[in-house]
Write an enzyme that holds these catalytic residues in place. Sequence first.
Site, PDB file in Angstrom:
ATOM      1  NE  ARG A   1      61.063  39.035  93.051  1.00 13.64           N
ATOM      2  CZ  ARG A   1      59.677  38.547  93.777  1.00 13.64           C
ATOM      3  NH1 ARG A   1      60.052  38.632  95.142  1.00 13.64           N
ATOM      4  NH2 ARG A   1      59.757  37.750  93.228  1.00 13.64           N
TER       5      ARG A   1
ATOM      6  CG  ASP B   1      61.082  37.479  90.602  1.00 20.35           C
ATOM      7  OD1 ASP B   1      61.402  38.957  90.027  1.00 20.35           O
ATOM      8  OD2 ASP B   1      60.239  37.013  90.527  1.00 20.35           O
TER       9      ASP B   1
ATOM     10  CG  ASP C   1      59.265  28.562  94.242  1.00 22.91           C
ATOM     11  OD1 ASP C   1      59.345  28.424  93.199  1.00 22.91           O
ATOM     12  OD2 ASP C   1      57.895  28.336  95.113  1.00 22.91           O
TER      13      ASP C   1
ATOM     14  CB  SER D   1      54.198  31.534  90.464  1.00 28.95           C
ATOM     15  OG  SER D   1      54.907  32.654  90.599  1.00 28.95           O
TER      16      SER D   1
HETATM   17  N1  ARG Z   1      55.837  39.098  85.172  1.00 27.87           N
HETATM   18  C1  ARG Z   1      56.685  39.395  86.461  1.00 27.87           C
HETATM   19  C2  ARG Z   1      57.775  40.221  86.243  1.00 27.87           C
HETATM   20  O1  ARG Z   1      58.270  39.659  85.884  1.00 27.87           O
HETATM   21  C3  ARG Z   1      55.857  38.917  87.245  1.00 27.87           C
HETATM   22  C4  ARG Z   1      57.166  38.513  88.541  1.00 27.87           C
HETATM   23  C5  ARG Z   1      56.332  37.720  89.642  1.00 27.87           C
HETATM   24  N2  ARG Z   1      57.289  36.594  90.442  1.00 27.87           N
HETATM   25  C6  ARG Z   1      56.914  35.720  91.205  1.00 27.87           C
HETATM   26  N3  ARG Z   1      57.745  35.130  91.908  1.00 27.87           N
HETATM   27  N4  ARG Z   1      56.024  35.093  91.264  1.00 27.87           N
HETATM   28  O2  ARG Z   1      57.976  41.392  87.175  1.00 27.87           O
END
Ligand code: ARG
Length: 432
Positions: free
Chosen positions: A94, A123, A15, A175
Site C-alpha cells: 500500500r 487499507d 470498488d 475481496s
Molecule cells: N487483512 C489484510 C490487511 O489488512 C488484507 C487486506 C486486503 N485488502 C483488500 N482490499 N482485499 O493487510
Amino acid sequence: MSVEKCVLAYSGGLDTSAIVPWLLERGHEVHAVLVDVGQDEDLQAGCAKALRLGAETAVVRDAKPDMFARVIPQAIALGATYEGVYRLGTALARPFIALQQVGRARELGGATLVHGATGKGNDQVRFEFAYRSLSPEYPVLAPWKSWQFGGRQDLIAYLRSQGIEDDFAVEKNFSLDENLWHLSVEGGVLEDPNAEVDVQQVLGTVADRFAGDHASDASAKSVQIEFSHGVPVRMDGQSIELPDLIGQLNGRFRHAPWAWDLVIENRFTGVKSRGLYINPAAKLLHVAVDALARSCLNKPTYDQYCDLGRAFASMLYRGEYFSQQRLVLDASAAAVMKRLNGAVTVQLDPLPYVSWLDADDAMFREDLATFEKSDFSHQDAKGFINLSWLSRIGRPFVEGGHADAMETGTDAAPGIREDESVPDGGLVSSSA
Ligand code: ARG
C-alpha cells in the site's frame, strides 16, 4: 492546483471501477493509476477499462523496484509477521501504491488523491497516512466514506445502471488482493470465524490466480536457500535475483498443502475479521531465516531480533511506512541483517522445516551442547544458579497463599532437603 483533477489508485476491481463513473457524475476529471505491485493481471487491459469507464488518463506505474529495494528484504530477514501469522502482503504494497499516486498527482500539477478502501479496514489508514506524510497539501477523497452505496451488491447494481456489465463473479463472493508477496482472500464465507469454512473449496475459487510464469509443482522435497545479509541470493546452488526467487517459490508451491494460512485478525480499526492468505515464498523464507537467526545471533540479540520483527510488522500493518519509526527500525534491521549469512536447507514435507544449515557465523558449540563428556565445567553452573535466582526471585515463594516458609523464617521451601536449601547458598563465604 485544480481540485477537479482526481488521481485514483485504480485496480480494475469492483470498488475502484464504481468510483470512476461516480467521480465523473460529480464533475471531476479522473486520472487512473494502475500500480504494478506484482499482481498477476493485465494492467494494460486495466488501463483500457478505466478509459472505457470515462477516465481522462490511465497509466501503469511500476512499484516493484521500490518494494524490492525498500521493504521486501527487511520483511524477509526479520520474518515480519503481524499477530504471529499474517505475513503482510497487502500492508507491504500500500505505501508504494500511494507513492506512485502522489508522483502522478505532482506530474499533473496537483490533484485530489482518491482510494477505494472502505471505512472498516486497514487499507484506508495505509493510503491516508502515506498521503499525509508524502503530500499533506493534496486533498483526499475516499468515496466509501461519502457515497450512498452500502456494499458490493449496490456497486454491481450501480455499474449496471451505468450500462457497465462486467465479470465480477469472484468479487461477488470475496475481496481479493494480490501482489508479488501474497494473495489475500477475505469476505463471504471466510468472514465469520464462528462459521466453519471449507478452505479447499475457497482455494478452488482462486486456484488460477497467483501463478506468475511458473507452473504449480509441489513435488520438490526440499529447497536450499543461501542468504547474504538476511536476503536470499541463491536457490539450490544457483544465483537468483530476489524477484525471480519469490516469483518461482510462489508459482511452484501455490498449491502445496502448507501454502496458506487461515487467520483471525485484529484490524487496526478494531474490527475482527478472518482471511485466507496464500504466501508460500514468505512461509518458506521465514522458516529458513529464523533458523539462521537462531544460529547466528546470541540469545539477547535473538530476543531483540524477534521484537524487531514484531515492531516492523506492526509499523507496516498500521500504514506507518513513511515515518521516523521506520527509519529507526530500518537502521536496526540493517545491523542485525549483517549477521544473517549462510545456506539453509528447508524440507517441505509435510510442512517446511529446517533440516540443516551451514553458516559462517553460527554460534553452536558442540563442547557446550553435547550430552557426552567434554571440557565443560558443570561446577560453574552452581554459581550461575545462585546469582540468577538472587536477582530474579530472591525469596522463597509458596504456591496457594500459604507463606509457611516465609512466616516461620525457614530458609528452605517445603520439599527441599536441608543441604539443598539455597536462598543464600554459596553467596556468603563461610569465613565471613
Ligand atoms: N487483512 C489484510 C490487511 O489488512 C488484507 C487486506 C486486503 N485488502 C483488500 N482490499 N482485499 O493487510
